[in-house]
Enzyme design. Structure first.
Site, PDB file in Angstrom:
ATOM      1  N   HIS A  45     -17.979 -11.353   4.968  1.00  0.00           N
ATOM      2  CA  HIS A  45     -16.795 -10.582   5.352  1.00  0.00           C
ATOM      3  C   HIS A  45     -16.059 -11.266   6.489  1.00  0.00           C
ATOM      4  O   HIS A  45     -16.659 -11.595   7.512  1.00  0.00           O
ATOM      5  CB  HIS A  45     -17.178  -9.155   5.767  1.00  0.00           C
ATOM      6  CG  HIS A  45     -15.975  -8.288   6.010  1.00  0.00           C
ATOM      7  ND1 HIS A  45     -15.740  -7.629   7.185  1.00  0.00           N
ATOM      8  CD2 HIS A  45     -14.928  -8.026   5.214  1.00  0.00           C
ATOM      9  CE1 HIS A  45     -14.584  -6.977   7.104  1.00  0.00           C
ATOM     10  NE2 HIS A  45     -14.086  -7.199   5.919  1.00  0.00           N
ATOM     11  N   HIS A  46     -14.766 -11.522   6.263  1.00  0.00           N
ATOM     12  CA  HIS A  46     -13.897 -12.123   7.282  1.00  0.00           C
ATOM     13  C   HIS A  46     -12.692 -11.225   7.512  1.00  0.00           C
ATOM     14  O   HIS A  46     -11.699 -11.313   6.786  1.00  0.00           O
ATOM     15  CB  HIS A  46     -13.395 -13.495   6.810  1.00  0.00           C
ATOM     16  CG  HIS A  46     -14.389 -14.598   6.974  1.00  0.00           C
ATOM     17  ND1 HIS A  46     -14.136 -15.873   6.541  1.00  0.00           N
ATOM     18  CD2 HIS A  46     -15.620 -14.627   7.539  1.00  0.00           C
ATOM     19  CE1 HIS A  46     -15.184 -16.654   6.817  1.00  0.00           C
ATOM     20  NE2 HIS A  46     -16.095 -15.921   7.410  1.00  0.00           N
ATOM     21  N   GLU A  77     -10.028   4.020  -0.084  1.00  0.00           N
ATOM     22  CA  GLU A  77     -10.133   4.328   1.340  1.00  0.00           C
ATOM     23  C   GLU A  77      -9.150   5.404   1.803  1.00  0.00           C
ATOM     24  O   GLU A  77      -9.428   6.163   2.719  1.00  0.00           O
ATOM     25  CB  GLU A  77      -9.948   3.050   2.167  1.00  0.00           C
ATOM     26  CG  GLU A  77      -8.622   2.344   1.901  1.00  0.00           C
ATOM     27  CD  GLU A  77      -8.606   0.901   2.382  1.00  0.00           C
ATOM     28  OE1 GLU A  77      -9.683   0.332   2.625  1.00  0.00           O
ATOM     29  OE2 GLU A  77      -7.503   0.338   2.512  1.00  0.00           O
ATOM     30  N   HIS A  93      -8.414  -8.767   0.817  1.00  0.00           N
ATOM     31  CA  HIS A  93      -7.813  -7.457   1.117  1.00  0.00           C
ATOM     32  C   HIS A  93      -6.585  -7.668   2.000  1.00  0.00           C
ATOM     33  O   HIS A  93      -6.494  -8.654   2.711  1.00  0.00           O
ATOM     34  CB  HIS A  93      -8.836  -6.528   1.767  1.00  0.00           C
ATOM     35  CG  HIS A  93      -9.776  -5.962   0.740  1.00  0.00           C
ATOM     36  ND1 HIS A  93      -9.971  -4.629   0.550  1.00  0.00           N
ATOM     37  CD2 HIS A  93     -10.534  -6.597  -0.197  1.00  0.00           C
ATOM     38  CE1 HIS A  93     -10.828  -4.450  -0.440  1.00  0.00           C
ATOM     39  NE2 HIS A  93     -11.199  -5.617  -0.904  1.00  0.00           N
ATOM     40  N   GLU A  94      -5.646  -6.702   1.907  1.00  0.00           N
ATOM     41  CA  GLU A  94      -4.318  -6.904   2.495  1.00  0.00           C
ATOM     42  C   GLU A  94      -3.820  -8.292   2.096  1.00  0.00           C
ATOM     43  O   GLU A  94      -3.457  -9.125   2.943  1.00  0.00           O
ATOM     44  CB  GLU A  94      -4.322  -6.745   4.024  1.00  0.00           C
ATOM     45  CG  GLU A  94      -4.810  -5.392   4.493  1.00  0.00           C
ATOM     46  CD  GLU A  94      -6.336  -5.277   4.483  1.00  0.00           C
ATOM     47  OE1 GLU A  94      -7.011  -6.279   4.744  1.00  0.00           O
ATOM     48  OE2 GLU A  94      -6.833  -4.169   4.201  1.00  0.00           O
ATOM     49  N   GLU A 124       0.791  -1.233   0.000  1.00  0.00           N
ATOM     50  CA  GLU A 124       0.000   0.000   0.000  1.00  0.00           C
ATOM     51  C   GLU A 124       0.824   1.284   0.000  1.00  0.00           C
ATOM     52  O   GLU A 124       0.393   2.304   0.512  1.00  0.00           O
ATOM     53  CB  GLU A 124      -1.010  -0.026   1.148  1.00  0.00           C
ATOM     54  CG  GLU A 124      -1.979  -1.178   0.985  1.00  0.00           C
ATOM     55  CD  GLU A 124      -3.139  -1.149   1.955  1.00  0.00           C
ATOM     56  OE1 GLU A 124      -3.345  -0.129   2.626  1.00  0.00           O
ATOM     57  OE2 GLU A 124      -3.843  -2.177   2.032  1.00  0.00           O
TER      58      GLU A 124
END
Lengths: 666, 666
Positions: free
Chosen positions: A369-370, A474, A449-450, A167
């Protein structure tokens, strides 16, 4: 005295192989002392100068010298395969392969193979370790693979080895000023040749960072492991492919399918349960600090709020609704070892079963979502239960998250001890892929994500539907700092070469927290839906903002996320990009064009349209006075034109602007 | 999303401390999120911009945020200590110390201390880990310490992380083009300020490499370990000192004793058994391929050849004779895991006891030799026996060697398995120091070749008499390639800042194998004895060459190796250096001056001589037409002058030349 330095450097060419069109030539060299190297020429000119190959092992003498050639073989491969979803439906896979079987005689005939595949659009090579008694386990402390760029070059790169993993902002510098970079690392040489250095099929191996040694010499630097040497494998294995996509210009890089081609074919069989689609959800409001992930009076993930988004999705044709923060664990320190997420238990104000049923009744799917907080040890304990629950409720995709501090996730150790390691590490590569293959058993698609960086594994596991893996929208909410005006055009020819990105475009309000403006016009927000590819795309803004701007919102409703063809029509690294894509389910084409801080007029011949057909172009363009730096960032003109493949449009892009066009076949 | 990026960057100054003369100011900052950083100003101008501090741990949450200050204390220290041997007899140790006790409250009050010592000539800081139940073992995967250089700078540096360890040529580049460097890394900022980044007291810790992150931001990069995370320690420990020697010019850097001052005082007590001295030996002839290390007809280490050198040494006042290749193990592959050296058994043609006795009878000492081939596991099994044998034979110093390929030595593992790791690693730091402390028990001095880098431990263990740790003269024999003409002047202000180097000067023949000329005049060979400091110096050339050039050889016989004072009279990085040293055992002074490829005339006021005394200057200067590129490299003029401290000499240095002067007090 060091033997490696003392050694003579005289070398002979062991083997050569050319691309099918003969433009790219690879020569593999063997020095007097049995060291291996390669070099690459393109159109007769040196592109990659003599570059070393090999390994340092932690449990055996090094694998970088004393080699002799046991055998070599050249073969050609040419086929076309179909993607279940993607930027294009059919992909041609045409290369010549050079396979060298090598032996270290002084080490009891220890063996290794080196395989080069040379395409018209670049080169991939990998090492293969056979099963052999001399090396039952291979512990790699250092991969010595080099990439010595011959002509002077500039690089667009992102630092590696630091806390923010994937990122960081993308920087431009002379290649000689690169420190440690993640891949894809894109360069442009003095004569305009573009190369993207990356890897393909990163499986059970450490991610490759690129470390500048000196001048324009880059070297593989394997992501360290928390468990010992960077890579530990038993028996036979292959490394990921080290890839160089090579093109005359930036557009050519983006058109290359080399990384996908170097991945294994689909191992999942029928994947009609993977659904490219758009979604909305309870997410941007938390980033704007209008509600919270954690429980309490301002909790975003309430049954009522979720239903509001479901209604909105149903009304506007979005397939999915994401709700973050519904499950226990978001209160207090939820990152790293402090994370105590439950993947099955909801906060009392969220009725998971009821919301799922309500969604399905409306023809909408909840997106699971986790968030793991990077605590992979804890997640792996609960992953199966979490998947089961979602599958039972009819959820067919999950956005997973690994928000860590310092880029160090918590991995399970055999000894029950704590092991903090990089998400890019070999153990990271194992976990992320395991999360995907386990999900496939439940017919769940995963949007990570990540993530660990994308290396084209979506070909092999098409339920790995998208990833974040770069600065997303974001940052425009937080302002730490916000994304630069050239962020999208940087992404296209760097990060986006690796695969889909869940970028969450469509912020028509053009503002982050406290009303801080973002570096974009409204038209650019629309164009991003075409330019930044992902089969799953979140239209990220608040419902009220979409209701406020029904004109531009129409494009967001119309634009598909799955394509039968893709063409890059213009592109310069860090400056601008225009991409045309053809809808997979109709004859419609879509164009997106984005620019950096500079206004541009780009000529757009519509030669990609089917000849003889008539189209209506719905154009969403920057207003004549639009400018991302002023309130005129909201100036958007929506107009229709009748066009054919012979029409030439002028794309007028405002500073920080863009343009989106839908071409509807009549 | 990554928390570290999201975090706010607002910071307050926690504490400040200044050098005794107040020119250097260090400020330690604490950010909102408890992250630590420091910055340094000199003369009111930023020198080191905000630079991060902290660690990633492999077995616990990271140690880089969430800190609060428990206590701070500033103290001042000023004393002068005496070196048993060295560049100067008395060393002043004057600094202000800032000690910060820090706590991570969210991690059960986990503690760490940060200690800065600020001298007039630079800054050192280290981290201290107390004994604490929250962290009984500390496994460090990454040290986050940064050095962000504020003004634009050039760097003189040597790459790290590669096979040749400390034997790369020293490069000059903009600091922004440094990749991964070893230390000392020396920079010169735009305004002429010089900084040498290094470390002091590297004990049971991984060596620090410096990795360029972006721009002029360098970051610690700990040498990887073959056993897991880079550093693993139990209980309380301190890191090495991270050091920045700071001066107005290159000469000032060399005059700094900061690195020695940050080491612990002598732990060995009486070390009169350590003998600074010169030696000759059976060595250069093998490099010239006139004889062999291995056995056979051309074996160099025969009794007869050793006695020839002993006779020569006795005749010419050399204390020592080195004989390499006397012991079993030099035949076949003697490097790495293939090494099978015996440290006690001689080849049949070498009578170890007889040669030792013969030497002592002539007033000469054999210098022991332990080549390990980097097989540290095997060496540690035999080290004690090897030491015992030498001690029994009256040998009081040992040259040890760790010739490895790929810079990977073989370390003993608890499990009996093979562990190849960097000699710079934590396990390397343990082994090299163990070899020295074990040797001290036998009153043996150690001169380590292929060493871990020097960090001033000679202060604590004065039997660690010298090291190699840079490209030595031997490269001029091999030609792979030979040392550049500016090699010596590069060494002085980079490698030599770390400590003595066994450079083996004095090649009066000025040639390597096959008569290939080296980049030097004869006068420069003499000057190197003064310029490149080591308490033990090998006059490396063949006996016949010294017999051929009796004039210049006289200087080699005269020059001592132990000094009561040292002054750098001129110096520019990579250009030239003139150093005056006063003999420890007399009132004589010696001057050496060396230049790069450029001829120079340097004015030399003899103000360092004792005022009122008369001296005879024996001058060994380049002939008027001397030039390292032609046969005139042999042109040397030897002349005498009567001088006093008021005399001003003109040093005329030829291209690639030098000058050596002995000042004898009358």
């Amino acid at each position: 005295m060091m033997l490696g330095v003392y050694a003579s450097a005289a070398a002979e060419v062991l083997a050569t192989v050319s691309s099918p069109n003969r433009a790219i030539n690879v020569a593999v060299q063997l020095a007097d002392d049995g060291r291996l190297a390669y070099e690459i020429q393109r159109n007769g000119k040196p592109l990659i100068a003599t570059s070393r190959l090999g390994f340092l092992l932690a449990n055996a003498p090094q694998m970088d010298n004393g080699f002799t050639l046991a055998s070599q073989a050249v073969s050609e491969h040419d086929d076309t395969w179909e993607q279940p979803w993607g930027e294009r439906r059919y992909v041609r896979n045409h290369y010549k392969e050079l396979r060298l079987e090598l032996v270290q005689k002084a080490l009891d005939n220890r063996r290794m193979a080196l395989v080069f595949r040379v395409f018209d659009d670049g080169v991939g090579f990998r090492y293969e370790f056979p099963e052999q008694a001399q090396l039952p386990e291979t512990r790699i402390s250092d991969e010595l693979t080099e990439f010595v760029v011959a002509p002077p070059a500039y690089a667009w790169w992102q630092q590696a080895g630091e806390q923010a993993a994937l990122e960081y902002a993308i920087k431009k510098s002379p290649l000689s000023e690169v420190g440690m970079a993640n891949t894809p690392l894109t360069i442009r040489t003095k004569d305009g040749t573009h190369i993207a250095f990356h890897e393909a099929a990163l499986v059970d191996y450490a991610s490759m960072w690129l470390r500048k040694v000196e001048g324009q010499k880059l070297r593989a630097h394997l992501t360290p492991s928390a468990f010992g040497p960077a890579v530990q494998r038993r028996g036979a294995f292959t490394t990921p492919w080290r890839t160089m996509q090579i093109a005359d210009n930036a557009a050519g890089l983006y058109m290359s399918d080399l990384v996908l081609n170097l991945n294994e074919p689909n191992k999942l069989g029928d994947v009609t349960w993977v659904h490219p689609s758009k979604f909305v959800g309870v997410w941007w409001e938390m980033h704007l600090e209008k509600s919270t992930w954690g429980s309490g009076a301002r909790h975003g993930a309430t049954t009522a709020n979720a239903k509001r988004y479901i209604d909105f999705a149903a009304q506007n044709g979005f397939r999915g609704v994401l709700v973050e923060g519904w499950n226990l664990g978001w209160d207090g320190n939820w990152s790293g070892s402090g994370s105590a997420f439950s993947f099955t238990e909801a906060y009392p104000d969220f009725d998971l079963a009821g919301v799922s049923a309500y969604a399905q009744q409306k023809g909408v799917r909840l997106i699971g979502h986790h968030e793991t907080g990077g605590n992979i040890a804890r997640y792996e304990e609960q992953m199966d239960a979490g998947y089961q629950l979602y599958a039972k409720l009819g959820v067919d995709s999950i956005k997973s998250g690994y928000v860590t501090d310092a880029g160090a996730a918590l991995f399970p150790g055999a000894d029950g001890a704590v092991h903090f390691g990089y998400t890019d590490s070999q153990e990271g590569s194992r976990h992320y892929l395991k999360a995907v293959t386990e999900a496939a058993r439940y017919k769940l698609a995963i949007d990570t994500h990540e993530p660990i960086k994308d290396t084209g594994l979506r070909r092999t596991y098409p339920n790995w539907i998208s990833r974040e893996g770069a600065r997303g929208m974001e940052y425009n909410a937080w302002g730490s700092p916000i994304n630069s005006v050239d962020h999208e055009v940087n992404l296209v020819f760097t990060r986006m070469l690796s695969g889909p990105m869940d970028y969450t475009p469509g912020i028509l309000s053009l503002e982050g927290v406290k009303g801080r403006p973002i570096n974009s016009t409204q038209a650019k927000q629309l164009a991003s839906f075409v330019v930044i590819y992902s089969p799953v795309v979140m239209a990220a803004d608040l419902i009220e903002n979409y209701e406020k701007y029904p004109g531009p919102f129409k494009f967001i409703k119309d634009v598909p996320t799955d394509w039968s063809d893709t063409r890059v029509l213009h592109g310069e690294l860090g400056e601008y990009a225009t991409i045309a894509r053809k809808d997979r389910r109709s004859d419609d084409w879509y164009v997106g064009s984005v620019t950096d801080g500079n206004a541009r007029v780009l000529s757009l011949p519509l030669t990609f349209l089917d000849p003889g057909k008539r189209y209506v172009a719905e154009i969403y363009r920057d207003g004549d006075h639009a400018d991302y730096r002023t309130i005129r960032r909201f100036d958007i003109v929506i107009e229709k034109k009748n066009v054919t493949s012979k029409t030439v449009l002028q794309l007028k892009l405002a500073p920080g602007g863009g343009q989106a066009i839908r071409f509807t076949s009549q």
